[in-house]
Design a protein around this motif. Structure first.
Motif: not given
Length: 325
Positions: A146-168
């Protein structure tokens, strides 16, 4: 109690806390210490040790989290691959966390983050361990069903993780930024529960119509795991001048105008105890537990009840291992 009066229902979190006896803690910690990393993962831990100095316990702890929170829907042939992929993801976040919190090196963090994405980028930092780990993650997941179906959502979640680290970084640079609302908005994302769950769904035969309600409940669980992390690590982090724990955000609400930069570690601990801040956060955990519990009979794609039991277990281990992480 008068005859016929309703007996007050014991909270789930209180049942967990009652199990934290010295004997039980010793036994469960021994179980985590007994976890064995595969030779391949051991090799990557050695690579990490060239750039970081986390206690080796953390890697066994991570494997425990991965195994405890994996969705029941994952197809058997992908379980080993997922375990490895999630382990690489956790190591990546640990390195980035050290860069942003311990080193306070925002430029280095942003240089690395700018090269973390779904698309290939030209970079002269190919020997950077973070980018090597990210490349291995990308290589591994592109063959998931299901990579193609979820890849953009997955990348969005990775961005949120990076944003959280930067907010720290932003919080620790400017303690006036501390507030409950933004802590809940950003910091749970660095727990990676949503990222892990999307990886699991990439390897599951799940009902796509349930994606919304699945993500809703995973977000609740992600916040529960963040509470466990906050209440089990805040004392250590205070000694490191790290105020990214929700403990301090909730303290700022009841102790308006507090100057965290001038308060001693000892006095902060007294204030947290006085205002029962840990209890406040545990109440938030309990609220979310009840919300997820109501969805256990609704979601059919995987056993949400089993996952919730795993999250209960995870909270116990967070509290039991608070002096080891």
């Amino acid at each position: 109690m008068k005859s016929g009066a309703l007996k007050k229902k014991t909270r789930i979190i209180d049942k967990i806390l009652k199990q934290l006896t010295p004997e039980r803690i010793k036994k469960e910690l021994a179980d985590i210490q007994a976890v064995v990393l595969t030779p391949e993962l051991q090799k990557w831990v050695k690579e990490y040790e060239k750039v970081g100095d986390r206690d080796p316990f953390i890697w066994k702890w991570i494997l425990f989290i991965i195994e405890t929170t994996t969705l029941s829907s994952v197809l058997p042939q992908y379980r080993d691959s997922l375990k490895k992929t999630k382990f690489f993801g956790a190591m990546l976040v640990i390195i980035l966390d050290d860069i942003i919190d311990k080193d306070a090196d925002l430029k280095k963090f942003q240089d690395i983050s700018s090269n973390i994405g779904l698309q290939e980028k030209q970079t002269d930092k190919k020997d950077n361990l973070c980018l090597i780990l990210w490349q291995k993650i990308k290589n591994e997941i592109q063959d998931y069903p299901n990579f193609n179906y979820l890849k953009e959502i997955f990348w969005f979640d990775v961005q949120q993780m990076l944003n959280g680290l930067e907010f720290s970084y932003l919080v620790n640079k400017n303690l006036n930024l501390i507030n409950v609302k933004e802590y809940w908005a950003h910091f749970p994302n660095t727990m990676q529960v949503m990222i892990y769950s999307m990886l699991d769904l990439m390897c599951s035969d799940f009902k796509r119509a349930e994606l919304g309600i699945i993500r809703k409940n995973i977000l609740e669980i992600q916040e529960m795991t963040r509470v466990g992390n906050w209440v089990s690590t805040w004392k250590r982090e205070t000694g490191e001048d790290d105020f990214s724990s929700g403990i301090f955000a909730y303290l700022s609400e009841v102790k308006t105008g507090i100057d965290f930069s001038s308060e001693s570690k000892r006095n902060l601990e007294k204030l947290v105890k006085k205002y029962k801040i840990e209890k406040r956060l545990m109440n938030e955990w309990e609220i979310r537990h009840k919300i997820v519990k109501k969805s256990c009979s609704i979601i059919k794609s995987f056993d949400l009840g089993k996952l919730l039991i795993g999250v209960d277990k995870l909270f116990f281990y967070e509290m039991a291992s608070q002096n080891h992480k």
